[in-house]
Design a protein around this motif. Structure first.
Motif, PDB file in Angstrom:
ATOM      1  N   GLY A 185       0.799  -1.221   0.000  1.00 26.02           N
ATOM      2  CA  GLY A 185       0.000   0.000   0.000  1.00 26.02           C
ATOM      3  C   GLY A 185       0.830   1.268   0.000  1.00 26.02           C
ATOM      4  O   GLY A 185       0.274   2.381   0.107  1.00 26.02           O
ATOM      5  N   ASN A 186       2.148   1.142  -0.149  1.00 21.36           N
ATOM      6  CA  ASN A 186       3.000   2.334  -0.113  1.00 21.36           C
ATOM      7  C   ASN A 186       2.717   3.268  -1.273  1.00 21.36           C
ATOM      8  O   ASN A 186       2.855   4.487  -1.142  1.00 21.36           O
ATOM      9  N   VAL A 187       2.339   2.700  -2.427  1.00 21.58           N
ATOM     10  CA  VAL A 187       1.835   3.514  -3.531  1.00 21.58           C
ATOM     11  C   VAL A 187       0.490   2.933  -3.942  1.00 21.58           C
ATOM     12  O   VAL A 187       0.281   1.725  -3.902  1.00 21.58           O
ATOM     13  N   MET A 188      -0.426   3.802  -4.322  1.00 20.32           N
ATOM     14  CA  MET A 188      -1.775   3.387  -4.713  1.00 20.32           C
ATOM     15  C   MET A 188      -2.189   4.133  -5.965  1.00 20.32           C
ATOM     16  O   MET A 188      -2.446   5.342  -5.909  1.00 20.32           O
ATOM     17  N   PRO A 189      -2.248   3.430  -7.120  1.00 20.99           N
ATOM     18  CA  PRO A 189      -2.711   4.098  -8.335  1.00 20.99           C
ATOM     19  C   PRO A 189      -4.132   4.628  -8.148  1.00 20.99           C
ATOM     20  O   PRO A 189      -4.964   3.975  -7.511  1.00 20.99           O
ATOM     21  N   SER A 190      -4.395   5.817  -8.693  1.00 23.77           N
ATOM     22  CA  SER A 190      -5.732   6.412  -8.549  1.00 23.77           C
ATOM     23  C   SER A 190      -6.623   6.000  -9.698  1.00 23.77           C
ATOM     24  O   SER A 190      -6.168   5.450 -10.713  1.00 23.77           O
ATOM     25  N   ILE A 191      -7.919   6.249  -9.552  1.00 27.58           N
ATOM     26  CA  ILE A 191      -8.869   5.961 -10.618  1.00 27.58           C
ATOM     27  C   ILE A 191      -9.507   7.284 -11.067  1.00 27.58           C
ATOM     28  O   ILE A 191      -9.436   8.275 -10.365  1.00 27.58           O
TER      29      ILE A 191
END
Length: 253
Positions: free
Chosen positions: A247-253
Motif C-alpha cells: 500500500g505504499n503507492v496506490m494508483p488512482s482511478i
C-alpha cells in the motif's frame, strides 16, 4: 484453485538477480519450464538450473545483452532449440547504476535506463510475441517499481526508464489483446531479498513507517504476483500496473 503453468515455457531476464531467481523457482514450482537469462554470473545460472531440474522441470541457460535486438533474437533461437517456443516472458533485468541528482546524473545513466527498460521491452515483444500470436496465448510481464509513482530525489534516471516502459506495456496490451495475450506490470516496493537476509538488513523503520502494512515485502511475495499474472487465473487482466508494496503507492482511478 491453484496456479498451474504445466506445459508452459517461461523466460525470465535477469533470472540470477535477487528477485529473478525467486521468480524462476516459483514459476517452476507451478509447472513451467524455465529459460534462465543471465548477463555475467554463469555460476549462479548453473546453480539455478540445477535447482529447477531437481524440481522435475526443464531449465535452459541463455546469456545475452537485453539492450540489443540481435542478442535477444539469439536467445530465442537457443531457447527454441533447448525447450521450445516461449509462452511467458518476464522482463526483470535492468542496468544498475549510482543514483544522484538530475544535475549530477550522467547522460549515460539515462541512456542505460532507457535501453534496459524501454528497449528491452520493445525487443522482447518484437522477438517473442509473434509466436504467441500464432498460438493465441501468451503472457508479457514487466517488472516495474513503486518509484515510478514516488518520483523521489535521485530517482530520475530509473523513474524515466520505468515510466517509459509503462507506456510501451500499456500500448502493447491494446495492440495484441485480440490474440489473447496479456501484458501487465508488477511494481515491487523496497523488497527483502537473500542479500538483505544475509546482511541482517531486512528492516528499515523509516521506510516501514510509511507503508500501510508496516513492513517490507519479500521476494516471494513479488514472485507470487508474477506467477498469478502468468497464469489462466489472470486471463482477463491486461494493461495493469500492479504495485506489490504493502500500500505504499496506490494508483488512482
Amino acid at each position: 484453485m491453484k496456479i498451474d503453468l504445466t506445459n508452459k515455457i517461461a523466460l525470465i531476464t535477469g533470472a540470477t538477480g535477487q528477485l529473478g531467481r525467486v521468480m524462476a523457482r516459483t514459476l517452476a514450482s507451478c509447472g513451467a519450464d524455465i529459460a534462465i537469462h543471465y548477463r555475467s554470473n554463469e555460476a549462479l545460472a548453473q546453480n539455478l538450473q540445477e535447482e529447477i531440474t531437481a524440481m522435475g522441470r526443464r531449465a535452459a541457460i541463455v546469456n545475452g545483452d537485453i539492450t540489443k535486438l540481435e542478442s535477444i533474437q539469439a536467445m530465442q533461437a537457443s531457447i527454441k532449440e533447448q525447450l521450445g517456443s516461449v509462452d511467458i516472458v518476464v522482463a526483470n533485468a535492468v542496468v544498475q547504476y549510482q543514483w544522484t541528482s538530475v544535475l549530477e546524473q550522467s547522460a549515460a545513466d539515462y541512456a542505460s535506463q532507457f535501453e534496459s527498460c524501454v528497449m528491452q521491452s520493445v525487443y522482447l515483444a518484437k522477438t517473442f510475441v509473434p509466436d504467441m500470436i500464432e498460438r493465441k496465448w501468451g503472457r508479457m510481464v514487466g517488472i516495474n517499481t513503486e518509484c515510478s509513482m514516488q518520483n523521489f530525489p535521485t530517482q530520475s534516471a530509473y523513474v524515466a526508464g520505468k515510466r517509459g516502459m509503462d507506456g510501451v506495456y500499456r500500448v502493447l496490451a491494446k495492440e495484441i489483446g485480440e490474440h489473447q495475450i496479456t501484458v501487465n506490470q508488477v511494481a515491487p516496493g523496497w523488497t527483502i531479498s537473500d542479500q538483505d537476509r544475509a546482511n541482517n538488513a531486512e528492516h528499515s523503520e523509516s521506510y516501514e513507517s510509511t507503508v500501510p502494512l508496516k513492513r517490507r515485502g519479500t521476494d516471494q511475495e513479488i514472485a507470487n504476483v508474477v506467477a498469478f499474472l502468468a497464469s489462466d487465473l489472470a486471463s482477463f487482466i491486461t494493461g495493469a500496473y500492479v504495485p506489490v508494496s504493502g500500500g505504499n503507492v496506490m494508483p488512482s482511478i
